[in-house]
Design a protein around this motif. Structure first.
Motif, mmCIF file in Angstrom:
data_model
loop_
_atom_site.group_PDB
_atom_site.id
_atom_site.type_symbol
_atom_site.label_atom_id
_atom_site.label_comp_id
_atom_site.label_asym_id
_atom_site.label_seq_id
_atom_site.Cartn_x
_atom_site.Cartn_y
_atom_site.Cartn_z
ATOM 1 N N VAL A 225 0.837 -1.204 0.000
ATOM 2 C CA VAL A 225 0.000 0.000 0.000
ATOM 3 C C VAL A 225 0.871 1.254 0.000
ATOM 4 N N ARG A 226 1.940 1.246 0.799
ATOM 5 C CA ARG A 226 2.848 2.407 0.814
ATOM 6 C C ARG A 226 3.518 2.597 -0.540
ATOM 7 N N ALA A 227 3.918 1.485 -1.162
ATOM 8 C CA ALA A 227 4.522 1.600 -2.493
ATOM 9 C C ALA A 227 3.529 2.202 -3.487
ATOM 10 N N THR A 228 2.275 1.765 -3.394
ATOM 11 C CA THR A 228 1.240 2.327 -4.272
ATOM 12 C C THR A 228 1.019 3.804 -3.974
ATOM 13 N N THR A 229 1.046 4.175 -2.692
ATOM 14 C CA THR A 229 0.882 5.578 -2.315
ATOM 15 C C THR A 229 2.006 6.434 -2.878
ATOM 16 N N ALA A 230 3.245 5.918 -2.789
ATOM 17 C CA ALA A 230 4.388 6.675 -3.327
ATOM 18 C C ALA A 230 4.264 6.866 -4.837
ATOM 19 N N VAL A 231 3.822 5.814 -5.520
ATOM 20 C CA VAL A 231 3.662 5.924 -6.975
ATOM 21 C C VAL A 231 2.537 6.902 -7.312
ATOM 22 N N SER A 232 1.439 6.856 -6.541
ATOM 23 C CA SER A 232 0.333 7.784 -6.812
ATOM 24 C C SER A 232 0.757 9.224 -6.585
ATOM 25 N N ALA A 233 1.626 9.457 -5.574
ATOM 26 C CA ALA A 233 2.128 10.815 -5.339
ATOM 27 C C ALA A 233 2.977 11.282 -6.523
ATOM 28 N N LYS A 234 3.782 10.389 -7.078
ATOM 29 C CA LYS A 234 4.589 10.756 -8.245
ATOM 30 C C LYS A 234 3.702 11.020 -9.461
ATOM 31 N N LEU A 235 2.648 10.211 -9.600
ATOM 32 C CA LEU A 235 1.719 10.462 -10.702
ATOM 33 C C LEU A 235 1.052 11.822 -10.550
ATOM 34 N N ALA A 236 0.666 12.148 -9.311
ATOM 35 C CA ALA A 236 0.050 13.455 -9.082
ATOM 36 C C ALA A 236 1.023 14.595 -9.349
ATOM 37 N N GLY A 237 2.333 14.323 -9.173
ATOM 38 C CA GLY A 237 3.342 15.339 -9.445
ATOM 39 C C GLY A 237 3.730 15.459 -10.907
ATOM 40 N N GLY A 238 3.107 14.656 -11.754
ATOM 41 C CA GLY A 238 3.376 14.780 -13.185
ATOM 42 C C GLY A 238 4.250 13.683 -13.764
ATOM 43 N N GLU A 239 4.755 12.755 -12.935
ATOM 44 C CA GLU A 239 5.580 11.657 -13.443
ATOM 45 C C GLU A 239 4.652 10.534 -13.913
ATOM 46 N N LEU A 240 4.130 10.690 -15.104
ATOM 47 C CA LEU A 240 3.082 9.792 -15.598
ATOM 48 C C LEU A 240 3.591 8.419 -15.989
ATOM 49 N N ASP A 241 4.908 8.222 -16.066
ATOM 50 C CA ASP A 241 5.445 6.919 -16.441
ATOM 51 C C ASP A 241 5.644 5.988 -15.248
ATOM 52 N N GLU A 242 5.415 6.474 -14.037
ATOM 53 C CA GLU A 242 5.601 5.653 -12.839
ATOM 54 C C GLU A 242 4.506 4.584 -12.752
ATOM 55 N N ARG A 243 4.919 3.373 -12.334
ATOM 56 C CA ARG A 243 3.965 2.281 -12.165
ATOM 57 C C ARG A 243 4.319 1.493 -10.906
ATOM 58 N N VAL A 244 3.336 0.737 -10.417
ATOM 59 C CA VAL A 244 3.525 -0.083 -9.216
ATOM 60 C C VAL A 244 4.133 -1.422 -9.618
ATOM 61 N N ARG A 245 5.123 -1.873 -8.833
ATOM 62 C CA ARG A 245 5.702 -3.199 -9.065
ATOM 63 C C ARG A 245 4.745 -4.256 -8.533
ATOM 64 N N VAL A 246 4.394 -5.212 -9.368
ATOM 65 C CA VAL A 246 3.411 -6.230 -9.012
ATOM 66 C C VAL A 246 4.120 -7.573 -8.888
ATOM 67 N N GLN A 247 3.889 -8.253 -7.736
ATOM 68 C CA GLN A 247 4.444 -9.584 -7.498
ATOM 69 C C GLN A 247 3.340 -10.492 -6.981
ATOM 70 N N GLY A 248 3.217 -11.665 -7.568
ATOM 71 C CA GLY A 248 2.230 -12.633 -7.104
ATOM 72 C C GLY A 248 0.878 -12.454 -7.768
ATOM 73 N N ASP A 249 -0.089 -13.193 -7.222
ATOM 74 C CA ASP A 249 -1.440 -13.170 -7.784
ATOM 75 C C ASP A 249 -2.502 -12.972 -6.703
ATOM 76 N N ASP A 250 -2.115 -12.450 -5.551
ATOM 77 C CA ASP A 250 -3.081 -12.276 -4.471
ATOM 78 C C ASP A 250 -3.862 -10.982 -4.662
ATOM 79 N N ASP A 251 -4.636 -10.633 -3.638
ATOM 80 C CA ASP A 251 -5.487 -9.442 -3.728
ATOM 81 C C ASP A 251 -4.669 -8.170 -3.885
ATOM 82 N N LEU A 252 -3.531 -8.081 -3.184
ATOM 83 C CA LEU A 252 -2.680 -6.892 -3.304
ATOM 84 C C LEU A 252 -2.091 -6.787 -4.707
#
Length: 520
Positions: A225-252
């Motif tokens: 969740v914190r990693a997603t929050t950090a990426v969303s903050a960068k997206l809000a700052g204009g860094e539109l190429d930022e993405r969340v690193r995804v590992q596994g197949d669970d709900d997160l």
């Protein structure tokens, strides 16, 4: 304390772990307290039954010895020896003699007997423990032992819980006697203390274990969740190429995938809007520039026709006047469009110079005074703290004032219009207040939008393209200031321009709105 509260509000991990540990501690305390009370009650009942049975057996043993030893030839001197042997026999059935005290007392109210014995008690026996209620119960119901809970004071002065049990002993040719046995509960108390210590250590270990498990589980959840929050903050700052690193197949991981899909969609839409905005800005700029040449030609031709209007017929004269007025309006609209294209392209610049805001306001008032008189509005200038020179672009500030005064005259309903100039240590402000029709909250929220008109049906005398306030706000922002509005339907409106006195200073408005306790 405030920093701790702020940290509590910000940290999800701290809140969850603290709540889990607190609830676990409460549960352990409740369960431990219940078990402690239950075990203590069980130990007391067990020890009580043991002491009562032993006391009853001791009285039976003593009575049997008296019956066997006392005969018709027994003398008073022999009774002392018989009593010692009987008491020894009674002590023989008591399991813990070292923690037991005894007393043998003759029951009150009996007739004298030939072999009556005096009262006797062991060393350390506290006679005050025998209450009147206990003696009455023991003597009144012979053969049945009675007990009371007491506090036993040892020789060293320490007190401990205990029991006193009384039973009757029938002595031939001597009468009825009461045997009292005092037994301490130190062994039960020690057992209970040991059990409580074990439960305390075990409970604390369980609470710490639950806290550790909660921390690990929360870290597993909060980390992504914190990693997603950090990426969303960068997206809000204009860094539109930022993405969340995804590992596994669970709900997160599913959350991360959906977040990345949303970011891709938003990036595509933003890029499309930017392209559309660029095309729109270029179109407005190109059309505005292309229109300048034909408009200039039309304006020159219109001016020649307007100068010769007196020689025309009435209908032609009126047409020449209308043509001249509309050409002027077209030129003003074209100038606004060109100015907006400069703001959109980031090409707008300031040409600042030391300027007296009071004089600038006075000049702007004089320019629109004839129009105000025509509408029946009186313009009143109040300068409580604005007599100083500020580094501003006088052309842009004058344009802002012209727009604000024009709006106030159009919507002031002939009432007085106030122009207020004031300042504080950080900023200077100019406010234009009318007492006309006012606006509802929805109109006030959109009044600075381009081409927006709060009441399109109203007759205007000062323009009406819907671009004046939008340009005015851009001019204020170009200075590092603000332009905002207060308005109430039926009470009028107040526009407030706030400019920093020096670059970098916070813009704190020196003029307050009416609902802030400001000018009315």
């Amino acid at each position: 304390m405030q920093r701790l509260l702020d940290f509590w509000r910000r940290s999800l991990t701290l809140r969850i772990v603290s709540i889990n540990v607190s609830l676990s501690l409460i549960a352990v305390l409740i369960i431990g307290g219940y078990m402690s009370v239950s075990i203590g009650s069980s130990l007391f009942e067990q020890r009580r039954d043991e002491v009562v049975v032993e006391t009853q057996l001791a009285s039976v043993a003593a009575e049997d010895h008296f019956v066997q030893a006392v005969s018709g030839t027994t003398t008073s001197a022999d009774m002392e020896t018989i009593r010692e042997n009987a008491l020894a026999a009674s002590r023989g059935v008591i399991s813990n003699v070292s923690d037991t005290y005894w007393s043998l007392a003759r029951t009150d109210g009996q007739p004298d007997e030939p072999l009556a014995m005096g009262d006797i008690q062991s060393q350390g026996f506290d006679g005050t423990l025998i209450t009147e209620e206990l003696r009455a119960s023991v003597s009144g119901d012979r053969g049945t032992p009675y007990y009371q809970s007491v506090s036993v004071t040892a020789a060293d002065g320490e007190t401990s819980p205990g029991l006193i049990v009384g039973s009757t002993v029938e002595v031939p040719r001597s009468g009825s006697y009461e045997l009292y046995v005092v037994a301490t509960l130190d062994d039960a108390q020690d057992t209970l203390a040991t059990v409580q210590l074990v439960m305390l250590i075990g409970g604390l270990a369980i609470v710490l274990l639950i806290g550790g498990v909660s921390w690990l589980v929360v870290r597993m959840v909060v980390g992504p969740v914190r990693a997603t929050t950090a990426v969303s903050a960068k997206l809000a700052g204009g860094e539109l190429d930022e993405r969340v690193r995804v590992q596994g197949d669970d709900d997160l991981a599913t959350l991360g995938k959906n977040f990345n899909k949303m970011a891709d969609s938003l990036q595509q839409q933003i890029e499309d809007l930017e392209k559309l905005s660029t095309i729109q800005q270029r179109f407005v700029s190109d059309v505005s520039h292309e229109l300048r040449t034909p408009l200039t030609t039309i304006g020159l031709a219109g001016s020649v026709i307007y100068e010769e209007r007196e020689s025309f017929s009435p209908s032609a004269k009126r047409s020449a006047e209308l043509l001249n007025a509309q050409v002027d309006r077209f030129e003003a609209m074209l100038a606004d469009l060109l100015e907006l294209s400069r703001f959109d392209a980031g090409a707008a610049t300031l040409e600042t110079e030391p300027t007296s805001l009071v004089q600038l306001a006075q000049i702007s008032i004089e320019a629109v005074e004839p129009l105000a008189e025509e509408r029946g509005s009186e313009l009143v200038l109040t300068a409580t703290g604005g007599h100083f020179e500020a580094q501003v672009d006088p052309r842009r500030i004058r344009r802002i004032l012209q727009n604000l005064l024009g709006n106030a005259i159009d919507h002031g309903e002939g009432h007085e219009i106030e122009v207020i100039v004031d300042s504080n240590q950080n900023a200077a402000g100019i406010a234009v207040r009318d007492h006309g029709v006012g606006m509802n909250p929805d109109d006030a929220e959109h009044v600075f939008d381009r081409f927006y008109r709060a009441d399109p049906s109203r007759h205007r005398r000062t323009g009406g393209t819907g671009l004046g306030l939008a340009i005015s706000r851009d001019d204020a922002r170009l200075h590092g200031g603000t332009l905002d509005v207060w308005s109430v339907k039926g009470e009028g409106s107040m526009f407030r321009l706030t400019l920093p006195r020096e670059s970098g200073l916070p813009v704190i408005p020196p003029i307050r709105f009416p609902d802030e306790g400001g000018a009315l």
